[in-house]
Design a protein around this motif. Sequence first.
Motif, PDB file in Angstrom:
ATOM      1  N   LEU A  14       0.812  -1.214   0.000  1.00 54.87           N
ATOM      2  CA  LEU A  14       0.000   0.000   0.000  1.00 54.87           C
ATOM      3  C   LEU A  14       0.847   1.265   0.000  1.00 54.87           C
ATOM      4  O   LEU A  14       0.630   2.172  -0.815  1.00 54.87           O
ATOM      5  CB  LEU A  14      -0.951   0.001   1.206  1.00 54.87           C
ATOM      6  N   GLN A  15       1.818   1.347   0.918  1.00 54.77           N
ATOM      7  CA  GLN A  15       2.641   2.546   0.970  1.00 54.77           C
ATOM      8  C   GLN A  15       3.474   2.694  -0.298  1.00 54.77           C
ATOM      9  O   GLN A  15       3.724   3.813  -0.771  1.00 54.77           O
ATOM     10  CB  GLN A  15       3.543   2.518   2.200  1.00 54.77           C
ATOM     11  N   LYS A  16       3.872   1.576  -0.882  1.00 49.38           N
ATOM     12  CA  LYS A  16       4.655   1.633  -2.117  1.00 49.38           C
ATOM     13  C   LYS A  16       3.815   2.133  -3.283  1.00 49.38           C
ATOM     14  O   LYS A  16       4.312   2.856  -4.150  1.00 49.38           O
ATOM     15  CB  LYS A  16       5.252   0.255  -2.406  1.00 49.38           C
ATOM     16  N   PHE A  17       2.537   1.759  -3.310  1.00 50.20           N
ATOM     17  CA  PHE A  17       1.655   2.298  -4.346  1.00 50.20           C
ATOM     18  C   PHE A  17       1.503   3.811  -4.175  1.00 50.20           C
ATOM     19  O   PHE A  17       1.502   4.565  -5.154  1.00 50.20           O
ATOM     20  CB  PHE A  17       0.280   1.641  -4.281  1.00 50.20           C
ATOM     21  N   MET A  18       1.379   4.246  -2.928  1.00 48.57           N
ATOM     22  CA  MET A  18       1.240   5.678  -2.671  1.00 48.57           C
ATOM     23  C   MET A  18       2.521   6.418  -3.036  1.00 48.57           C
ATOM     24  O   MET A  18       2.480   7.493  -3.665  1.00 48.57           O
ATOM     25  CB  MET A  18       0.892   5.904  -1.198  1.00 48.57           C
ATOM     26  N   ASP A  19       3.663   5.865  -2.657  1.00 50.73           N
ATOM     27  CA  ASP A  19       4.946   6.482  -3.023  1.00 50.73           C
ATOM     28  C   ASP A  19       5.078   6.596  -4.539  1.00 50.73           C
ATOM     29  O   ASP A  19       5.567   7.606  -5.066  1.00 50.73           O
ATOM     30  CB  ASP A  19       6.110   5.654  -2.475  1.00 50.73           C
ATOM     31  N   ARG A  20       4.660   5.553  -5.222  1.00 47.18           N
ATOM     32  CA  ARG A  20       4.724   5.543  -6.687  1.00 47.18           C
ATOM     33  C   ARG A  20       3.893   6.686  -7.270  1.00 47.18           C
ATOM     34  O   ARG A  20       4.355   7.428  -8.142  1.00 47.18           O
ATOM     35  CB  ARG A  20       4.205   4.194  -7.184  1.00 47.18           C
ATOM     36  N   LEU A  21       2.680   6.837  -6.789  1.00 49.03           N
ATOM     37  CA  LEU A  21       1.815   7.899  -7.301  1.00 49.03           C
ATOM     38  C   LEU A  21       2.381   9.276  -6.986  1.00 49.03           C
ATOM     39  O   LEU A  21       2.292  10.195  -7.813  1.00 49.03           O
ATOM     40  CB  LEU A  21       0.409   7.748  -6.719  1.00 49.03           C
ATOM     41  N   ASN A  22       2.957   9.437  -5.816  1.00 43.26           N
ATOM     42  CA  ASN A  22       3.552  10.728  -5.477  1.00 43.26           C
ATOM     43  C   ASN A  22       4.668  11.101  -6.451  1.00 43.26           C
ATOM     44  O   ASN A  22       4.876  12.285  -6.749  1.00 43.26           O
ATOM     45  CB  ASN A  22       4.093  10.702  -4.046  1.00 43.26           C
ATOM     46  N   LYS A  23       5.367  10.086  -6.968  1.00 40.39           N
ATOM     47  CA  LYS A  23       6.460  10.349  -7.905  1.00 40.39           C
ATOM     48  C   LYS A  23       5.979  10.541  -9.334  1.00 40.39           C
ATOM     49  O   LYS A  23       6.460  11.427 -10.046  1.00 40.39           O
ATOM     50  CB  LYS A  23       7.478   9.198  -7.851  1.00 40.39           C
ATOM     51  N   VAL A  24       5.040   9.709  -9.778  1.00 42.13           N
ATOM     52  CA  VAL A  24       4.713   9.707 -11.211  1.00 42.13           C
ATOM     53  C   VAL A  24       3.516  10.571 -11.583  1.00 42.13           C
ATOM     54  O   VAL A  24       3.375  10.955 -12.749  1.00 42.13           O
ATOM     55  CB  VAL A  24       4.476   8.268 -11.723  1.00 42.13           C
ATOM     56  N   LEU A  25       2.654  10.889 -10.631  1.00 42.39           N
ATOM     57  CA  LEU A  25       1.451  11.634 -11.000  1.00 42.39           C
ATOM     58  C   LEU A  25       1.761  13.005 -11.610  1.00 42.39           C
ATOM     59  O   LEU A  25       1.084  13.414 -12.571  1.00 42.39           O
ATOM     60  CB  LEU A  25       0.517  11.768  -9.795  1.00 42.39           C
ATOM     61  N   PRO A  26       2.776  13.736 -11.123  1.00 41.06           N
ATOM     62  CA  PRO A  26       3.111  14.988 -11.821  1.00 41.06           C
ATOM     63  C   PRO A  26       3.450  14.770 -13.295  1.00 41.06           C
ATOM     64  O   PRO A  26       3.098  15.597 -14.151  1.00 41.06           O
ATOM     65  CB  PRO A  26       4.321  15.505 -11.034  1.00 41.06           C
ATOM     66  N   LEU A  27       4.109  13.658 -13.602  1.00 42.89           N
ATOM     67  CA  LEU A  27       4.408  13.324 -14.994  1.00 42.89           C
ATOM     68  C   LEU A  27       3.135  12.975 -15.751  1.00 42.89           C
ATOM     69  O   LEU A  27       2.906  13.446 -16.873  1.00 42.89           O
ATOM     70  CB  LEU A  27       5.393  12.155 -15.042  1.00 42.89           C
ATOM     71  N   TRP A  28       2.284  12.146 -15.150  1.00 38.51           N
ATOM     72  CA  TRP A  28       1.056  11.738 -15.826  1.00 38.51           C
ATOM     73  C   TRP A  28       0.167  12.938 -16.152  1.00 38.51           C
ATOM     74  O   TRP A  28      -0.484  12.968 -17.197  1.00 38.51           O
ATOM     75  CB  TRP A  28       0.287  10.749 -14.955  1.00 38.51           C
ATOM     76  N   LEU A  29       0.134  13.908 -15.258  1.00 38.03           N
ATOM     77  CA  LEU A  29      -0.702  15.088 -15.487  1.00 38.03           C
ATOM     78  C   LEU A  29      -0.236  15.873 -16.719  1.00 38.03           C
ATOM     79  O   LEU A  29      -1.026  16.576 -17.352  1.00 38.03           O
ATOM     80  CB  LEU A  29      -0.685  15.987 -14.254  1.00 38.03           C
ATOM     81  N   LYS A  30       1.046  15.736 -17.072  1.00 34.31           N
ATOM     82  CA  LYS A  30       1.579  16.417 -18.252  1.00 34.31           C
ATOM     83  C   LYS A  30       1.579  15.527 -19.493  1.00 34.31           C
ATOM     84  O   LYS A  30       1.562  16.028 -20.617  1.00 34.31           O
ATOM     85  CB  LYS A  30       3.015  16.885 -17.982  1.00 34.31           C
ATOM     86  N   TYR A  31       1.610  14.205 -19.280  1.00 37.17           N
ATOM     87  CA  TYR A  31       1.771  13.274 -20.396  1.00 37.17           C
ATOM     88  C   TYR A  31       0.430  12.845 -20.987  1.00 37.17           C
ATOM     89  O   TYR A  31       0.389  12.076 -21.926  1.00 37.17           O
ATOM     90  CB  TYR A  31       2.540  12.036 -19.924  1.00 37.17           C
ATOM     91  N   GLY A  32      -0.662  13.331 -20.473  1.00 35.62           N
ATOM     92  CA  GLY A  32      -1.980  12.874 -20.898  1.00 35.62           C
ATOM     93  C   GLY A  32      -2.182  12.924 -22.398  1.00 35.62           C
ATOM     94  O   GLY A  32      -1.450  13.585 -23.136  1.00 35.62           O
ATOM     95  N   SER A  33      -3.211  12.243 -22.844  1.00 41.40           N
ATOM     96  CA  SER A  33      -3.472  12.128 -24.286  1.00 41.40           C
ATOM     97  C   SER A  33      -3.837  13.481 -24.888  1.00 41.40           C
ATOM     98  O   SER A  33      -4.233  14.407 -24.197  1.00 41.40           O
ATOM     99  CB  SER A  33      -4.617  11.139 -24.511  1.00 41.40           C
TER     100      SER A  33
END
Length: 345
Positions: A326-345
């Motif tokens: 669970l914490q690893k999923f949260m850590d992952r999102l904290n790292k990649v979500l800024p990228l995903w918000l820019k990489y969207g379709s």
Amino acid sequence: MSEYGWTVVGAGPAGIAAVGKLLDRGVPSGSIAWIDPEFAAGDFGTKWRAVHSNTSVKLFINYLTDAQSFRFAHAPHFALNDLAPTDTCLLGDVADPLVWITGQLREQVSALRTTATGLSLHGGRWTVETEMGGITSKNVILAVGSVPKNLDYPWLNEIPLEAALNPEKLAALPLEGATVAVFGASHSSMIALPNLLAGPAAKVINFYRGPLRYAVDMGDWTLFDDTGLKGEAARWARENIDGVLPARLQRCLVDSREFPELLQSCDYAVYTVGFSPRPVPAAPQWGKLEYNPANGIIAPGLFGVGIAFPEYRIDPMGFGEHRVGLQKFMDRLNKVLPLWLKYGS
């Protein structure tokens, strides 16, 4: 057809975290769709409640308090709050607050109680087909979870992993006088074995491929964090596998000459040999979808998180593992979500 900015498919721990973090990042609640057939914390909440965790209570609490949108500061009192931070716990102790948080998030976004069945990209928007019809979304996060793997021994009566890890369900099976094969040497194996030995089976044979591996806390990192035994499973394994085998337990290397004969002597089988990603919604436009383990990107505007799409990380000693928890999923999102918000379709 309803239109959204973001759609999250799956409401297990990774899906819960994804919705929470989108809200924390300022994505308008009305532009988020959340798809799941149950909204009961996924398999975590419906299948694995009786399983002892390999994660400490403090890491679960860290997850529960990481997203402001979870509103966990306003949650009712849970049994988890009474446990020592360094202890492990039953997954049911964590599932209860997860279900409560799910309710909080469902009040904030468009929660669609259905199953996603198809994905396609047209004109810069994803169409997500569901059993209730289709929606369109600028971006989609897949948090579909995983299912236990099995092996091809059709003459053996398979005991589902869900039953093998739950003493109450296991007790309902007719195992008197039976010989039960347990394949694997994982955390699940070291829970299934004592559960079976506590019942009426005449013999339990553990088929394995190599030595056990134990997690070691090194302070600021953990050796074999995702593949090593921890907690109660590690304690039992040290005493009973690498210590003195219980009377009704036999172990057999699968490459040994004894393997075929011992396998033929078994009546039932438990497969504790890992998990496979649950199939994603069909995407014939793309064929088989692959994710980037470094950042979770699958396609423009399509991302994956959770046990089906885990991060791969190399530890300070050069050993690489897929990070699941669970914490690893949260850590992952904290790292990649800024990228995903820019990489969207």
